[in-house]
Design a protein around this motif. Structure first.
Motif, PDB file in Angstrom:
ATOM      1  N   GLU A   8       0.833  -1.204   0.000  1.00  0.00           N
ATOM      2  CA  GLU A   8       0.000   0.000   0.000  1.00  0.00           C
ATOM      3  C   GLU A   8       0.871   1.259   0.000  1.00  0.00           C
ATOM      4  O   GLU A   8       0.626   2.196  -0.763  1.00  0.00           O
ATOM      5  CB  GLU A   8      -0.929   0.009   1.225  1.00  0.00           C
ATOM      6  N   ARG A  45       2.635   1.551  -3.336  1.00  0.00           N
ATOM      7  CA  ARG A  45       1.708   2.010  -4.372  1.00  0.00           C
ATOM      8  C   ARG A  45       1.455   3.518  -4.248  1.00  0.00           C
ATOM      9  O   ARG A  45       1.426   4.240  -5.248  1.00  0.00           O
ATOM     10  CB  ARG A  45       0.391   1.239  -4.262  1.00  0.00           C
ATOM     11  N   GLU A  46       1.296   3.973  -3.027  1.00  0.00           N
ATOM     12  CA  GLU A  46       1.041   5.397  -2.793  1.00  0.00           C
ATOM     13  C   GLU A  46       2.215   6.249  -3.297  1.00  0.00           C
ATOM     14  O   GLU A  46       2.021   7.274  -3.949  1.00  0.00           O
ATOM     15  CB  GLU A  46       0.834   5.620  -1.287  1.00  0.00           C
TER      16      GLU A  46
END
Length: 313
Positions: free
Chosen positions: A125, A128-129
């Protein structure tokens, strides 16, 4: 800053020692951009690979000093350099984005693997950010993350490689021929993206190209190389506005201008670096050569911050 002093990189082959980079010196201050120009085979990319400590056998860094901030890059153990300097302090946009990306990985996989290689991966996560943020900075949408390299255009691949180079927030970025094989419109987009990144991120840029037009758009200083040697070095406005070395003068005369005018070309070919000519390496092709050119010229400061290696001065 980055300080390079008397850098020498040789390749040991069956036909002899190829002196690809032979005594090059320059510096790059924080927030500054340096353009390295010259014909193919003059040692531009080898210089960049030496800064990243990516020279592989039969090549070897045989002399000189590379100081990257507080790090003496050439004396550090490989593992320490990879963990503390490469990609964290200095990263690279490699020549030919088409070949820099692994064809069986999605764009997001490339971001994850880069983080893992430098022990910076936490969760998918977070990765990806950060990837989305970087892609937006280079003008790409989030959907690009799920694509494979063959699904991207040349310009998109180049932007992905630039985003990957910024992943660990380096202070210095080397861009090796970032506009090669791209059409004129996409070249302009890549140049503008690099300009914007310098302003937003405050990074220092080392730009390698034989396109003097690209250099004039992005560089504060210019280093002109020929046959493994630095022949002229100084601020952009001095090197391109008042070129002193005959090679720099001929390079500019061989560049098309909007105003028109006669184009000139440099006769002959670059020398064999396994057996370079004695004295000035440009002597066999230089229209201004004279007897003293049989001795090797040293870099001298002809005017403030403007250095040239030529017996004419």
């Amino acid at each position: 800053m980055i300080e390079v002093e008397d850098l020498k990189v040789y390749y040991y082959s069956r036909r002899g020692v190829v002196k690809a980079v032979d005594g090059v010196s320059f510096d790059v201050k924080e927030g500054e951009s340096l353009g390295i120009a010259g014909e193919s085979g003059c040692g531009k990319s080898t210089t960049a690979m030496a800064l990243m400590r990516l020279i592989e056998p039969p090549g070897k860094i045989v002399g000189g000093k590379i100081q990257i901030d507080e790090f003496d890059a050439l004396s550090m153990p490989d593992n320490k350099f990879r963990k503390e300097v490469r990609w964290k302090r200095i990263s690279m946009v490699f020549q030919g984005a088409m070949n820099s990306l692994t064809p069986v990985y999605t764009v997001f996989d490339h971001f994850v693997e880069t983080l893992k290689a430098h022990d910076m991966f936490t969760t998918k996560e977070e990765a990806r950010e950060k990837a989305i943020k970087l892609l937006k900075m280079v003008g790409l949408k989030e959907e690009i993350l799920e694509r494979y390299p063959h699904e991207l255009s040349g310009g998109q691949k180049q932007r992905v490689v630039i985003a990957l180079a910024l992943l660990l927030d380096p202070k210095y970025v080397i861009a090796d021929e970032p506009t090669t094989a791209l059409d004129v419109v996409v070249q302009a987009q890549i140049i503008n993206a690099l300009k914007d990144l310098q302003e937003k991120v405050g990074m220092s840029l080392i730009l390698i190209t034989h396109d003097l037009g690209v250099l004039s758009e992005l560089s504060d200083k210019i280093l002109v190389m020929y046959a493994g040697k630095a022949v002229e070095y100084g601020p952009l406005e001095k090197v391109l506005g008042n070129p002193l070395h005959p090679y720099t003068q001929l390079l500019l005369q061989a560049t098309p201008k909007i105003s028109g005018g006669e184009l000139k070309w440099i006769p002959g070919s670059p020398p064999d670096l396994a057996n370079p000519p004695k004295g000035c390496r440009f002597r066999p092709r230089c229209p201004k050569a004279f007897d003293k050119c049989k001795e090797e010229p040293k870099m001298k400061e002809v005017e403030h911050n403007h250095w040239v290696a030529c017996h004419l001065y």
